[in-house]
Write a protein that holds these residues in place. Sequence first.
Motif, mmCIF file in Angstrom:
data_model
loop_
_atom_site.group_PDB
_atom_site.id
_atom_site.type_symbol
_atom_site.label_atom_id
_atom_site.label_comp_id
_atom_site.label_asym_id
_atom_site.label_seq_id
_atom_site.Cartn_x
_atom_site.Cartn_y
_atom_site.Cartn_z
ATOM 1 N N SER A 227 -9.866 -34.106 31.372
ATOM 2 C CA SER A 227 -10.484 -32.903 31.629
ATOM 3 C C SER A 227 -9.513 -32.235 32.422
ATOM 4 O O SER A 227 -9.646 -30.916 32.323
ATOM 5 N N THR A 228 -9.100 -32.587 33.657
ATOM 6 C CA THR A 228 -8.216 -31.953 34.662
ATOM 7 C C THR A 228 -6.742 -31.514 33.575
ATOM 8 O O THR A 228 -6.427 -30.307 33.882
ATOM 9 N N ILE A 229 -6.510 -32.155 33.089
ATOM 10 C CA ILE A 229 -5.251 -32.019 32.335
ATOM 11 C C ILE A 229 -5.385 -30.941 31.196
ATOM 12 O O ILE A 229 -4.653 -30.053 30.939
ATOM 13 N N ALA A 230 -6.459 -31.121 30.560
ATOM 14 C CA ALA A 230 -6.985 -30.072 29.437
ATOM 15 C C ALA A 230 -6.963 -28.773 30.119
ATOM 16 O O ALA A 230 -6.369 -27.679 29.586
ATOM 17 N N PHE A 231 -7.421 -28.649 31.349
ATOM 18 C CA PHE A 231 -7.463 -27.106 32.196
ATOM 19 C C PHE A 231 -6.063 -26.846 32.252
ATOM 20 O O PHE A 231 -5.623 -25.856 31.904
ATOM 21 N N LEU A 232 -5.029 -27.746 32.924
ATOM 22 C CA LEU A 232 -3.962 -27.446 33.220
ATOM 23 C C LEU A 232 -2.992 -26.982 32.115
ATOM 24 O O LEU A 232 -1.895 -26.194 32.196
ATOM 25 N N VAL A 233 -3.152 -27.541 31.019
ATOM 26 C CA VAL A 233 -2.407 -26.980 29.811
ATOM 27 C C VAL A 233 -3.057 -25.967 28.862
ATOM 28 O O VAL A 233 -2.535 -25.515 27.798
ATOM 29 N N SER A 234 -4.217 -25.482 29.301
ATOM 30 C CA SER A 234 -4.662 -24.409 28.621
ATOM 31 C C SER A 234 -4.341 -23.015 29.436
ATOM 32 O O SER A 234 -3.749 -22.989 30.430
ATOM 33 N N ASP A 235 -4.596 -21.912 28.560
ATOM 34 C CA ASP A 235 -4.013 -20.605 29.228
ATOM 35 C C ASP A 235 -5.019 -20.125 30.275
ATOM 36 O O ASP A 235 -5.110 -19.178 30.912
ATOM 37 N N GLU A 236 -6.101 -20.880 30.552
ATOM 38 C CA GLU A 236 -6.881 -20.471 31.699
ATOM 39 C C GLU A 236 -6.135 -20.756 33.029
ATOM 40 O O GLU A 236 -6.783 -20.315 34.142
ATOM 41 N N SER A 237 -5.223 -21.580 33.112
ATOM 42 C CA SER A 237 -4.550 -21.805 34.356
ATOM 43 C C SER A 237 -2.976 -21.372 34.260
ATOM 44 O O SER A 237 -2.225 -21.803 34.969
ATOM 45 N N SER A 238 -2.841 -20.229 33.586
ATOM 46 C CA SER A 238 -1.491 -19.693 33.698
ATOM 47 C C SER A 238 -0.922 -19.217 34.858
ATOM 48 O O SER A 238 0.399 -19.090 34.715
ATOM 49 N N PHE A 239 -1.801 -18.974 35.853
ATOM 50 C CA PHE A 239 -1.011 -18.704 37.117
ATOM 51 C C PHE A 239 -0.719 -19.923 38.262
ATOM 52 O O PHE A 239 -0.405 -19.602 39.269
ATOM 53 N N ILE A 240 -1.238 -20.942 37.648
ATOM 54 C CA ILE A 240 -1.021 -22.160 38.448
ATOM 55 C C ILE A 240 0.207 -22.991 38.083
ATOM 56 O O ILE A 240 0.555 -23.279 36.853
ATOM 57 N N THR A 241 1.243 -23.238 39.059
ATOM 58 C CA THR A 241 2.282 -24.068 38.519
ATOM 59 C C THR A 241 3.023 -24.573 39.766
ATOM 60 O O THR A 241 2.779 -23.937 41.036
ATOM 61 N N GLY A 242 3.524 -25.796 39.859
ATOM 62 C CA GLY A 242 4.076 -26.636 40.879
ATOM 63 C C GLY A 242 3.281 -27.123 41.597
ATOM 64 O O GLY A 242 3.596 -27.656 42.789
ATOM 65 N N GLN A 243 1.934 -27.316 41.118
ATOM 66 C CA GLN A 243 1.045 -27.996 41.937
ATOM 67 C C GLN A 243 0.742 -29.341 41.815
ATOM 68 O O GLN A 243 1.006 -30.015 40.390
ATOM 69 N N THR A 244 0.148 -30.013 42.611
ATOM 70 C CA THR A 244 -0.296 -31.408 42.280
ATOM 71 C C THR A 244 -1.807 -31.237 42.827
ATOM 72 O O THR A 244 -2.171 -31.048 43.903
ATOM 73 N N ILE A 245 -2.571 -31.786 41.728
ATOM 74 C CA ILE A 245 -4.079 -31.709 41.943
ATOM 75 C C ILE A 245 -4.325 -33.197 42.167
ATOM 76 O O ILE A 245 -4.391 -34.061 41.166
ATOM 77 N N TYR A 246 -5.092 -33.533 43.305
ATOM 78 C CA TYR A 246 -5.797 -34.713 43.424
ATOM 79 C C TYR A 246 -7.150 -35.125 42.733
ATOM 80 O O TYR A 246 -7.735 -34.110 43.451
ATOM 81 N N VAL A 247 -7.290 -35.663 41.887
ATOM 82 C CA VAL A 247 -8.209 -36.149 41.104
ATOM 83 C C VAL A 247 -9.023 -37.519 41.874
ATOM 84 O O VAL A 247 -8.579 -38.560 40.861
ATOM 85 N N ASP A 248 -9.620 -37.608 42.604
ATOM 86 C CA ASP A 248 -9.892 -38.871 43.485
ATOM 87 C C ASP A 248 -11.072 -38.970 44.154
ATOM 88 O O ASP A 248 -11.217 -40.175 45.008
ATOM 89 N N GLY A 249 -11.964 -38.337 43.715
ATOM 90 C CA GLY A 249 -13.559 -38.472 44.213
ATOM 91 C C GLY A 249 -13.533 -38.342 45.640
ATOM 92 O O GLY A 249 -14.385 -38.611 46.453
ATOM 93 N N GLY A 250 -12.452 -37.600 46.340
ATOM 94 C CA GLY A 250 -12.267 -37.182 47.928
ATOM 95 C C GLY A 250 -11.596 -38.114 48.477
ATOM 96 O O GLY A 250 -11.513 -38.178 49.787
ATOM 97 N N ARG A 251 -11.122 -39.375 48.051
ATOM 98 C CA ARG A 251 -10.481 -40.597 48.703
ATOM 99 C C ARG A 251 -9.202 -40.429 48.468
ATOM 100 O O ARG A 251 -8.398 -40.563 47.427
ATOM 101 N N LYS A 252 -8.265 -40.115 49.546
ATOM 102 C CA LYS A 252 -7.000 -40.167 49.586
ATOM 103 C C LYS A 252 -6.201 -41.389 49.459
ATOM 104 O O LYS A 252 -5.155 -41.870 48.977
ATOM 105 N N LEU A 253 -6.666 -42.260 50.576
ATOM 106 C CA LEU A 253 -6.008 -43.375 50.768
ATOM 107 C C LEU A 253 -7.188 -44.717 50.777
ATOM 108 O O LEU A 253 -8.239 -44.519 51.201
#
Length: 253
Positions: A227-253
């Motif tokens: 679902s995150t990737i579906a957003f990033l490849v849609s035209d809803e996110s056309s001003f977002i580039t070069g970003q890394t989005i963590y999809v991790d339930g809030g847990r980094k490590l």
Amino acid sequence: MAALDGRVALVTGAARGIGAAVAGRLAADGAAVVVLDLDEAAGKPTVAAIEAAGGRAIAVGADVTDAAQVTAAADRAAQEFGSLDILVNNAGVTRDNLLFKLSEQDWDTVIGVHLKGAFLASKAAQKHMVAQKYGKIVNLSSVSALGNRGQANYSAAKMGLQGFTRTLAIELGPFGVNVNAVAPGFIVTEMTAATAERLGITPDELAARSAEITPVRRVGQPADIASTIAFLVSDESSFITGQTIYVDGGRKL
Ligand code: NAP
């Protein structure tokens, strides 16, 4: 009209796990999908599921570390479906070991599939995207990019993909191509099942332990990444580039 109607997507490592979920989601959103995996036959169930849901897809066998095979797959996408608009660099492997036991071959394999694979597929895809002045590339990083015991090779590759993402965003932005990365936390797939096996516990036990220390108190499912990737490849996110989005339930490590 669905968000990705008329778009053509190539998803690597799409025979199972996160890649299969991404392929299914992009198809459900209207894209025609090339399901790339090492073995063409292994990609057929993903294609069958997409077709059963009314979508369009083909399976292609290719090793992402082989320039000729990857280029042929990208060109095939454009021939079969008329363009190549979306690339998801998802194919991945792990060869975990502590540094003193990590073999040169296991280093090369992991760096090769993740970094060289993403490089070769992106290079093959950008030819089509730049020509049409439209494209979306998403690279699969990981929370392990931030450091994870026993994963020096994987961690280096996944952090490398974040730098790769930022650089492609700079180079390809003027040509209408957005490049982003998604960094999943613990997602239930065969990859995490293999980790459990190495630790000598069941996949359910490992998932339960991970859920306990994750702020949202659950582990992720492939659909969370799709679902995150579906957003990033849609035209809803056309001003977002070069970003890394963590999809991790809030847990980094
Ligand atoms: P998975 O279940 O192991 O699936 C990976 C797929 O990639 C397999 O179908 C595999 O094919 C394919 N593949 C491997 N090497 C390839 C190559 N050289 N060329 C083409 N295809 C190749 O893994 P996953 O858990 O879905 O992970 C997908 C991506 O998300 C990976 O990049 C992974 O590093 C990343 N990720 C996963 C998690 C997680 O918790 N699961 C967390 C963070 C990041 P074979 O079956 O033939 O090997």
